[in-house]
Write an enzyme that holds these catalytic residues in place. Structure first.
Site, PDB file in Angstrom:
ATOM      1  N   ASP A 196       0.876  -1.162   0.000  1.00  0.00           N
ATOM      2  CA  ASP A 196       0.000   0.000   0.000  1.00  0.00           C
ATOM      3  C   ASP A 196       0.918   1.218   0.000  1.00  0.00           C
ATOM      4  OD1 ASP A 196      -2.354   1.604   0.340  1.00  0.00           O
ATOM      5  OD2 ASP A 196      -1.902   1.735   2.466  1.00  0.00           O
ATOM      6  N   LEU A 197       0.383   2.389  -0.292  1.00  0.00           N
ATOM      7  CA  LEU A 197       1.203   3.604  -0.329  1.00  0.00           C
ATOM      8  C   LEU A 197       0.970   4.496   0.891  1.00  0.00           C
ATOM      9  CD1 LEU A 197       3.118   5.577  -1.783  1.00  0.00           C
ATOM     10  CD2 LEU A 197       1.128   6.456  -3.015  1.00  0.00           C
ATOM     11  N   ASP A 198      -0.262   4.940   1.056  1.00  0.00           N
ATOM     12  CA  ASP A 198      -0.571   5.894   2.120  1.00  0.00           C
ATOM     13  C   ASP A 198      -0.386   5.268   3.494  1.00  0.00           C
ATOM     14  OD1 ASP A 198      -1.310   7.565   0.071  1.00  0.00           O
ATOM     15  OD2 ASP A 198      -3.436   7.073   0.201  1.00  0.00           O
TER      16      ASP A 198
ATOM     17  N   THR B 114       1.071  10.201   3.107  1.00  0.00           N
ATOM     18  CA  THR B 114       0.200  10.999   2.241  1.00  0.00           C
ATOM     19  C   THR B 114      -1.214  11.073   2.799  1.00  0.00           C
ATOM     20  OG1 THR B 114      -0.129   9.017   0.912  1.00  0.00           O
ATOM     21  CG2 THR B 114       1.475  10.593   0.104  1.00  0.00           C
TER      22      THR B 114
ATOM     23  N   LYS C 277      -9.216   5.773   5.575  1.00  0.00           N
ATOM     24  CA  LYS C 277      -7.892   5.252   5.214  1.00  0.00           C
ATOM     25  C   LYS C 277      -8.017   4.008   4.344  1.00  0.00           C
ATOM     26  CE  LYS C 277      -5.042   6.851   9.088  1.00  0.00           C
ATOM     27  NZ  LYS C 277      -4.208   6.420  10.239  1.00  0.00           N
TER      28      LYS C 277
ATOM     29  N   SER D 281      -2.184   0.449  -4.445  1.00  0.00           N
ATOM     30  CA  SER D 281      -2.783   1.622  -3.812  1.00  0.00           C
ATOM     31  C   SER D 281      -4.086   1.972  -4.516  1.00  0.00           C
ATOM     32  CB  SER D 281      -1.829   2.815  -3.890  1.00  0.00           C
ATOM     33  OG  SER D 281      -2.470   4.006  -3.493  1.00  0.00           O
ATOM     34  N   ALA D 282      -5.080   2.355  -3.728  1.00  0.00           N
ATOM     35  CA  ALA D 282      -6.364   2.771  -4.304  1.00  0.00           C
ATOM     36  C   ALA D 282      -6.267   4.164  -4.911  1.00  0.00           C
ATOM     37  CB  ALA D 282      -7.441   2.751  -3.223  1.00  0.00           C
ATOM     38  N   SER D 283      -5.144   4.848  -4.661  1.00  0.00           N
ATOM     39  CA  SER D 283      -4.971   6.215  -5.149  1.00  0.00           C
ATOM     40  C   SER D 283      -4.532   6.249  -6.607  1.00  0.00           C
ATOM     41  CB  SER D 283      -3.937   6.954  -4.293  1.00  0.00           C
ATOM     42  OG  SER D 283      -3.628   8.205  -4.867  1.00  0.00           O
TER      43      SER D 283
ATOM     44  N   LYS E 177     -10.949  -2.053  -1.388  1.00  0.00           N
ATOM     45  CA  LYS E 177     -10.647  -2.757  -0.147  1.00  0.00           C
ATOM     46  C   LYS E 177     -11.861  -2.606   0.775  1.00  0.00           C
ATOM     47  CE  LYS E 177      -5.862  -1.185  -0.709  1.00  0.00           C
ATOM     48  NZ  LYS E 177      -4.790  -0.315  -0.176  1.00  0.00           N
TER      49      LYS E 177
ATOM     50  N   GLU F  99       0.339  -3.178   4.825  1.00  0.00           N
ATOM     51  CA  GLU F  99      -0.769  -2.239   4.967  1.00  0.00           C
ATOM     52  C   GLU F  99      -0.757  -1.541   6.326  1.00  0.00           C
ATOM     53  OE1 GLU F  99      -3.405  -0.712   4.041  1.00  0.00           O
ATOM     54  OE2 GLU F  99      -3.949  -1.459   2.053  1.00  0.00           O
ATOM     55  N   ASP F 100      -1.435  -0.392   6.390  1.00  0.00           N
ATOM     56  CA  ASP F 100      -1.603   0.306   7.669  1.00  0.00           C
ATOM     57  C   ASP F 100      -3.069   0.446   8.038  1.00  0.00           C
ATOM     58  OD1 ASP F 100      -1.958   3.810   7.245  1.00  0.00           O
ATOM     59  OD2 ASP F 100      -2.205   2.304   5.683  1.00  0.00           O
TER      60      ASP F 100
END
Length: 227
Positions: free
Chosen positions: A13-15, A21, A49, A120-122, A151, A175-176
């Site tokens: 994941d990214l964020d 971000t 999130k 990432s969903a972004s 997700k 993931e976070d």
């Protein structure tokens, strides 16, 4: 649990995992919530999130009891407005936004010939990676525009393994967010949760922060799991 030696790839994941971000996302969503007359809260921020843009907007509207107040076209305009706010906020981002230990961890994965992909969903993740100076590590990315489900559906992490030509069992997802950990688990991958262990209790491996994310620590955790 899968054995450490069988792991060939990592799906990120990214964020909140690579960079914070989520702070910029929260600011942009907060701006929009104020405009829509929806009360902002820490709980709402946490619930957004790891959730896609349109699903996030729906959650904000539902929180304010306004889910039926707008047409689909109006909702898409609001989502686009949030994204424009977010991109404006991103202009100040640089490598200082990389979370602790992540640059070293990515370098160690490359050195040890692990395959990496981004889940990432972004839709802005390529831009974020460029600004962080980390794009070289992620030649393979899941295009969120091609996904049918967000997700916690397993689709995005399943695709993260697929673009690496690996089976889910050969991958570790990082993931976070609770929804993200559920996505990893449902995809059949080993899950690492970064953050509050009480929130991310379903993760196979838990680290409180990104500085603990090392191959040695992951190997140790997986060997304990095997025991």
């Amino acid at each position: 649990m899968v054995k450490f030696k069988d792991i060939k790839g990592f799906v990120f994941d990214l964020d909140g995992v690579i960079a914070d971000t989520s702070v910029y996302h929260s600011q942009a969503w907060h701006q929009l919530a104020d405009e829509l007359g929806v009360q902002w809260s820490d709980e709402l921020a946490d619930n957004l999130k790891g959730v896609s843009r349109m699903d996030s907007l729906e959650l904000i509207l539902k929180t304010g009891g306004k889910e039926n107040d707008y047409t689909q076209e109006e909702k898409e305009k609001y989502a686009a407005k949030k994204n424009a706010n977010y991109l404006d906020l991103l202009k100040g981002m640089d490598s200082s936004a990389i979370l602790p230990g992540i640059a070293d961890f990515l370098a160690s994965l490359e050195e040890n010939n692990y395959k990496l992909s981004l889940a990432s969903a972004s839709k802005n993740s390529p831009l974020v990676l460029e600004q962080l100076g980390l794009a070289k590590y992620f030649p393979e990315k899941v295009d969120p525009a091609t996904l049918k489900h967000g997700k916690p559906d397993p689709e995005i992490f399943a695709r993260g393994a697929e673009v690496l030509d690996l089976t889910p069992e050969q991958c570790i997802g990082v993931e976070d967010a609770k929804a993200g950990v559920e996505s990893i688990n449902s995809a059949g991958e080993t899950s690492i949760g970064i953050g509050d262990v009480n929130v991310l209790s379903e993760a196979d491996i838990n680290f409180t922060n990104t500085s603990e994310l090392t191959l040695a620590n992951i190997k140790k955790a997986m060997e304990v799991g095997e025991g």
